[in-house]
Every structure is written in structure tokens, then in C-alpha cells.
Design a protein around this motif. Structure first.
Motif, mmCIF file in Angstrom:
data_model
loop_
_atom_site.group_PDB
_atom_site.id
_atom_site.type_symbol
_atom_site.label_atom_id
_atom_site.label_comp_id
_atom_site.label_asym_id
_atom_site.label_seq_id
_atom_site.Cartn_x
_atom_site.Cartn_y
_atom_site.Cartn_z
ATOM 1 N N LEU A 193 0.831 -1.209 0.000
ATOM 2 C CA LEU A 193 0.000 0.000 0.000
ATOM 3 C C LEU A 193 0.864 1.257 0.000
ATOM 4 N N VAL A 194 1.928 1.243 0.837
ATOM 5 C CA VAL A 194 2.795 2.425 0.933
ATOM 6 C C VAL A 194 3.465 2.697 -0.415
ATOM 7 N N VAL A 195 3.940 1.636 -1.073
ATOM 8 C CA VAL A 195 4.606 1.823 -2.370
ATOM 9 C C VAL A 195 3.596 2.340 -3.409
ATOM 10 N N GLY A 196 2.381 1.832 -3.356
ATOM 11 C CA GLY A 196 1.343 2.317 -4.270
ATOM 12 C C GLY A 196 1.132 3.816 -4.097
ATOM 13 N N VAL A 197 1.027 4.250 -2.856
ATOM 14 C CA VAL A 197 0.818 5.683 -2.578
ATOM 15 C C VAL A 197 2.066 6.478 -2.978
ATOM 16 N N LEU A 198 3.238 5.910 -2.689
ATOM 17 C CA LEU A 198 4.496 6.594 -3.054
ATOM 18 C C LEU A 198 4.559 6.834 -4.566
ATOM 19 N N SER A 199 4.103 5.853 -5.331
ATOM 20 C CA SER A 199 4.165 5.993 -6.800
ATOM 21 C C SER A 199 3.264 7.141 -7.270
ATOM 22 N N ILE A 200 2.109 7.301 -6.611
ATOM 23 C CA ILE A 200 1.211 8.416 -6.976
ATOM 24 C C ILE A 200 1.901 9.738 -6.643
ATOM 25 N N PHE A 201 2.567 9.758 -5.483
ATOM 26 C CA PHE A 201 3.292 10.959 -5.065
ATOM 27 C C PHE A 201 4.377 11.297 -6.104
ATOM 28 N N ILE A 202 5.104 10.256 -6.551
ATOM 29 C CA ILE A 202 6.164 10.475 -7.547
ATOM 30 C C ILE A 202 5.563 10.991 -8.856
ATOM 31 N N ASP A 203 4.408 10.440 -9.230
ATOM 32 C CA ASP A 203 3.750 10.919 -10.456
ATOM 33 C C ASP A 203 3.396 12.395 -10.321
ATOM 34 N N ARG A 204 2.837 12.781 -9.172
ATOM 35 C CA ARG A 204 2.440 14.180 -8.966
ATOM 36 C C ARG A 204 3.659 15.097 -8.916
ATOM 37 N N LEU A 205 4.758 14.540 -8.401
ATOM 38 C CA LEU A 205 5.970 15.356 -8.223
ATOM 39 C C LEU A 205 6.754 15.484 -9.538
ATOM 40 N N VAL A 206 6.842 14.367 -10.276
ATOM 41 C CA VAL A 206 7.738 14.336 -11.436
ATOM 42 C C VAL A 206 6.972 14.245 -12.760
ATOM 43 N N PHE A 207 6.208 13.168 -12.919
ATOM 44 C CA PHE A 207 5.697 12.852 -14.262
ATOM 45 C C PHE A 207 4.538 13.742 -14.710
ATOM 46 N N ILE A 208 3.805 14.307 -13.764
ATOM 47 C CA ILE A 208 2.669 15.162 -14.166
ATOM 48 C C ILE A 208 3.164 16.367 -14.965
ATOM 49 N N ARG A 209 4.393 16.788 -14.676
ATOM 50 C CA ARG A 209 4.957 17.927 -15.409
ATOM 51 C C ARG A 209 5.347 17.525 -16.835
ATOM 52 N N LEU A 210 5.399 16.226 -17.083
ATOM 53 C CA LEU A 210 5.867 15.751 -18.391
ATOM 54 C C LEU A 210 4.755 15.118 -19.225
ATOM 55 N N ARG A 211 3.490 15.354 -18.833
ATOM 56 C CA ARG A 211 2.380 14.819 -19.633
ATOM 57 C C ARG A 211 2.486 15.392 -21.050
ATOM 58 N N GLY A 212 2.419 14.515 -22.008
ATOM 59 C CA GLY A 212 2.495 14.980 -23.394
ATOM 60 C C GLY A 212 3.926 15.076 -23.904
ATOM 61 N N ALA A 213 4.915 14.869 -23.018
ATOM 62 C CA ALA A 213 6.315 14.899 -23.467
ATOM 63 C C ALA A 213 6.600 13.632 -24.269
ATOM 64 N N SER A 214 7.712 13.642 -25.009
ATOM 65 C CA SER A 214 8.039 12.468 -25.818
ATOM 66 C C SER A 214 8.361 11.287 -24.909
ATOM 67 N N SER A 215 8.169 10.079 -25.458
ATOM 68 C CA SER A 215 8.425 8.893 -24.635
ATOM 69 C C SER A 215 9.904 8.796 -24.271
ATOM 70 N N ILE A 216 10.773 9.357 -25.108
ATOM 71 C CA ILE A 216 12.212 9.337 -24.800
ATOM 72 C C ILE A 216 12.476 10.184 -23.545
ATOM 73 N N ALA A 217 11.853 11.368 -23.495
ATOM 74 C CA ALA A 217 12.036 12.246 -22.334
ATOM 75 C C ALA A 217 11.550 11.548 -21.066
ATOM 76 N N LEU A 218 10.417 10.877 -21.181
ATOM 77 C CA LEU A 218 9.858 10.181 -20.017
ATOM 78 C C LEU A 218 10.747 9.016 -19.597
ATOM 79 N N MET A 219 11.268 8.301 -20.605
ATOM 80 C CA MET A 219 12.127 7.147 -20.325
ATOM 81 C C MET A 219 13.397 7.586 -19.604
ATOM 82 N N VAL A 220 14.002 8.656 -20.105
ATOM 83 C CA VAL A 220 15.249 9.143 -19.505
ATOM 84 C C VAL A 220 14.973 9.631 -18.077
#
Lengths: 235, 305
Positions: free
Chosen positions: B69-96
């Protein structure tokens, strides 16, 4: 009674402004067709009404409430249905699953009955209920796309080129269905390139040119106006 | 080695890696990029469960559930912190970005828990013999947990409103929005589900072997091989891919190549020629290369898009 009121909206994609101060309104019992040449902003207008594009200026009011800045899913919840021109089904989902998604905002009880009602309206989908959307023909896909948007019984249905790419007979079927949907109580906005059939079932028409409203008139008058027919309906 | 033993060993390996691969493939399906940090969720999950099990004395099953459960919540936190800023970015940018995030998470685990090998407090596991196969109770638990988890994933995806909304969002996010689906909420659920599965897989690996900060990184290649083999984005493909990889690895390691080369002694005398276990990873690489050359969409890859 006015259902949708668009007041001088400016909208587009990023820095590229497509609509320059378009205003229009739609009454509860109306079908309105929007016509215009390519790149006149017809689809952009529908995308802006649905919330995919947020206007930089202007207001959109629906049922008396300001919905200018609502997201598409919020627009769906207030009663606006949208059928895009392309990619308007979920290819890996079966027909029944797709209708289930169309009813996403509805309570689960009563869902089966609603699906049966929709199958009564689109009998071809009943036969194909277990098939994936990807396995349907172009006409069947268009029916599914409309059926999906109708699941919640929206007050307003936005149809982007509903007959594009369909065989002539299927086009006739599609417009018959649109009339049936209208009789069930949904107001409809149709964007069409080939507008004759659409105008025949519409109350009014707006003509968009270069992102601006060029003309507005009852649909039957448009069909009689030789100048407009020549300019926008291919003669 | 007995063939049944090879099959059971393959099943254990498939159970552990399959969970990680399903998580990876489910997130790929919606987020449209290969998340290299995914395997680190396995590592974090395993270590969190360790803290609760060994340091706090919690029962391993309860510790595992909390960690998941903690890891599940942590992943949402990471998405909000990091990946939400990259929505629509190229898959290469996301991969890196995910590659960098993976390094940060891996070293974060090392900084918190240290580099020493650790294990859960589950006592000594004596193997039992079933149909001529030696298997420990924990390994039986791993297989059962994995099978149950896969059935649950299947039911979620096929029967629940959330699962159908996930599939709809993956197939056509704009249309999903028009249906009233709040796709950002679906994205959060997908992160939760994918990371939780990774954490579960990590705990299973920890139960079967041991814990190190590199435990996630060390299974990255097999997990990607499984996902590619099954068809990225297809959880059922990942299940089949895990079985194929598990079998290939184990058959590859326990097959006497000497007998094959000499046609079982017909053209010479060469026995005891095995692939060293250190080269196990090479089997995953070979599978990945062959699949990418022969069928890049994987054996159960999507074709309807």
C-alpha cells in the motif's frame, strides 16, 4: 429556452488562434448545423464547447451555468455528449463494454435496462454486442459512437462529421438516427462538410469562415439560398 | 535435474517476475512509456516489508500488505511530483526521466537501509517433496500469491468499472474524457496498481532469496524481456511471457549442451557442458533480441490500434 450560449469566444491550439470571437446559441428543442469551408474552425468550436480547448476569451453557458473552464469529463457530467469525427470508439472494448463506458457517470443500477433501450434504438449493435469495436464496419462504428454518447441521455449532443467516410445508404441511416435521438429530447449540434442531409433535419444553421461567424439563418432558408449553396454546399 | 523440478523452478521465477512485468506493462499501456524506475518499486516494497517484519516485528503477510500500500501511494506521489509535469512529453524524455528516477530511488534505498544483504524473519525453510519435486512452503506461497494476484488483475480489468475505464483510457483517452472519465484519476490508479504489483513481486523475490538495494535493478532486463515478449501493454502477454522466460532460463541453465552438441554421444564424447548461472541474464537478452527482430509487438501484442 436557451440551452447553450456561446459569447464571443476566442480559442485555438496553443499560440494558433482559430476562433476569433464566435457567438452562437442553441435552444432545448433544436438541431443546429454548422457549415463552412475546410479549416474554418468548425471542429475547433466543438472541441472548445466540449472542453478539450479552453477559450482565451469569451464565455460558454450551458443550462444557465458558466461551463467555460470545465474539463471534458465535467462537461459530460453536466449533460453534454460528444462524438468526434475520428477515433470515436474504443477498439479493444466490446460493444457492451463501450456502452458501459458511455454510462460511466451513471449509477450502476439500471445500466442493463439502459443498454437494452439503446439496443432498441440501434438494433445492429444488439447483434454485435460481444464483438470488439475494432471488428465493426464504419457504419456500425458510427452507430456505436453515437450510442455510447447517448447512454446518459445528454441534453446536448455534439456530432463532428457523423457521416464522413460512410456509404450513401449508411449516411441516410445515420441522419435518421440523429432525428430519432432529437425526438428523444437531446438538442444537437452537427458539424458537416457535406451539409445537405444535415440541413434537411436541422432547425438552424451557422456558417463559419476563417474562425468567424459569417452567417446565421434557418436551415430551410439556407437550402433555398442559391448564393450560399454555391459558396458552401458545392452548388 | 528432473524435468518437473525445472518446471517448478520456472514457475517460481515466473511468479516473481510476472508480477513485476504485469505492473510494468499496465503502466506502459496508459502512460505510454517504459518506466525504468518501475523495478525500484519492487526494491522499496521489499525493504519496507523488511523494516516492518524484522525491525518492528510485524507478521510478514501484514508487513507485506502495508509495504504494498505504501509503495502504491508513493508511486502516486512520484507521479504528482515528477511525471505530471511531463504529460504529453516524448516517450524518450519520459524514459530518460524514469532512468534518473530509478538511480535516485536505488541509491535512496542504499542510503536508508545500507548495502548489506538482508532477509525476512521467516525462519529456516525446509523443502518438502511433492511428486518428486523439492519445494519450500514459501515457494508454494509465492506461486499461489502470484496466481491469485493475476486472477484478481484479470477480474479488475474485465469486470470492474475501474478496469474497463483503465482499458478505455488506454485505448482512447480523449474519448474516455467525453464519457465522463476523469483520466487523471485513472492514471493515479494505474500508478498505484503497477507499483503495488512491483512491490509484491519484490517481496516475493525477497522471500525466495534475499534483499539488496540492487535487487530491482538486477531483474530489470528479465522484466523488460517478459513485457516485450508478451507485448508491451498486454497484462495477459506478460503472464505468458513470464512463463516462457522462466522455462527458457531454467531449461537453458540445466540442459547439458555437451549431449546436444554430440547428438547424445553419437559424434564424440562431451558431457557436463552447462551455461554458467552467471550468464542467466544473457538468456533474457537473447529472448528480447529475438522477439524484437521476429515480432516487435510481442506474442500477444496489440494489433487493433
Amino acid at each position: 429556452m436557451v440551452l447553450l450560449e456561446i459569447k464571443s469566444i476566442y480559442s485555438g491550439y496553443g499560440d494558433m488562434e482559430i476562433l476569433h470571437g464566435v457567438s452562437m446559441e442553441l435552444h432545448h428543442d433544436e438541431i443546429v448545423t454548422i457549415i463552412g469551408p475546410n479549416a474554418s474552425g468548425k471542429s475547433t468550436l466543438l472541441k472548445t464547447i466540449m472542453g478539450y480547448l479552453i477559450p482565451t476569451k469569451g464565455k460558454i453557458r450551458f443550462n444557465g451555468a458558466d461551463v467555460t473552464h470545465l474539463r471534458p469529463d465535467e462537461k459530460a457530467r453536466v449533460g453534454i455528449g460528444y462524438v468526434p469525427q475520428l477515433e470515436n470508439v474504443f477498439p479493444p472494448l466490446t460493444v457492451t463494454e463501450s456502452l458501459d463506458m458511455g454510462a460511466y457517470t451513471m449509477p450502476r443500477h439500471g445500466l442493463k435496462e439502459r443498454i437494452e433501450e439503446i439496443f432498441d434504438l440501434f438494433p445492429v449493435l444488439r447483434v454485435k454486442r460481444k464483438e470488439k469495436a475494432s471488428a465493426l464496419s464504419g457504419g456500425q462504428r458510427q452507430m456505436l459512437a453515437m450510442a455510447q454518447a447517448l447512454m446518459t441521455g445528454p441534453n446536448l449532443l455534439l456530432l463532428d462529421e457523423p457521416s464522413a467516410g460512410l456509404a450513401p445508404n449508411t449516411r441516410i441511416d445515420v441522419f435518421k438516427k440523429i432525428q430519432e435521438i432529437h425526438h428523444m429530447g437531446s438538442a444537437i449540434i452537427i458539424v458537416e462538410q457535406d451539409a445537405y442531409q444535415s440541413l434537411r433535419i436541422s432547425n438552424r444553421c451557422y456558417i463559419l469562415v476563417m474562425g468567424q461567424k459569417e452567417h446565421e439563418a434557418p436551415a430551410d432558408r439556407i437550402l433555398e439560398d442559391e448564393r450560399i449553396k454555391k459558396a458552401y454546399l458545392g452548388g | 535435474m528432473l524435468f518437473q523440478q525445472i518446471v517448478i523452478n520456472a514457475l517460481i521465477r515466473a511468479s516473481e517476475l510476472g508480477l513485476l512485468a504485469i505492473g510494468l506493462t499496465v503502466t506502459y499501456d496508459i502512460l505510454k512509456f517504459a518506466n525504468f524506475a518501475h523495478v525500484e518499486f519492487a526494491c522499496i516494497g521489499a525493504f519496507l516489508a523488511y523494516t516492518m517484519n524484522v525491525t518492528l516485528g510485524m507478521n510478514i503477510i501484514l508487513a507485506g500488505l502495508v509495504a504494498i500500500l505504501v509503495v502504491g501511494v508513493l508511486s502516486i506521489f512520484i507521479d504528482r511530483l515528477v511525471f505530471i509535469r511531463l504529460r504529453g512529453a516524448s516517450s524518450i524524455a519520459l524514459m530518460v526521466t524514469s532512468l534518473g528516477l530509478g538511480i535516485a530511488l536505488r541509491n535512496g534505498v542504499r542510503a536508508i537501509w545500507g548495502a548489506r544483504i538482508k532477509g525476512y524473519a521467516i525462519g529456516l525453510q525446509n523443502p518438502v517433496e511433492l511428486i518428486g519435486v523439492r519445494i519450500t512452503p514459501v515457494q508454494i506461497f509465492i506461486i499461489l500469491t502470484s496466481v491469485i494476484s493475476m486472477v484478481i488483475i484479470h477480474l479488475i480489468l474485465k469486470r470492474t468499472k475501474l478496469g474497463k475505464a483503465m482499458r478505455a483510457t488506454s485505448a482512447n483517452p480523449a474519448l474516455a474524457q467525453a464519457c465522463g472519465i476523469h483520466t487523471e484519476r485513472i492514471v493515479r490508479w494505474v500508478w498505484f496498481m503497477g507499483a503495488s504489483l512491483a512491490a509484491l513481486g519484490g517481496i516475493m523475490i525477497g522471500l525466495d532469496t534475499h534483499l539488496t538495494p540492487r535487487m530491482g535493478f538486477s531483474v530489470m532486463i528479465p522484466v523488460f524481456a517478459i513485457s516485450i515478449l508478451g507485448g508491451l501493454g498486454n497484462p495477459y502477454g506478460a503472464m505468458v511471457g513470464a512463463l516462457i522466460l522462466g522455462l527458457t532460463e531454467n531449461i537453458g541453465l540445466y540442459t547439458d549442451l555437451g549431449k546436444i552438441l554430440t547428438l547424445n554421444g553419437l559424434i564424440g564424447n562431451l558431457t557436463g557442458l552447462y551455461i554458467p548461472t552467471g550468464y542467466k541474464l544473457a538468456i533474457s537478452f537473447i529472448i528480447m533480441i529475438v522477439v524484437l527482430l521476429w515480432r516487435p509487438s510481442g506474442i500477444m501484442g496489440k494489433r487493433e490500434r
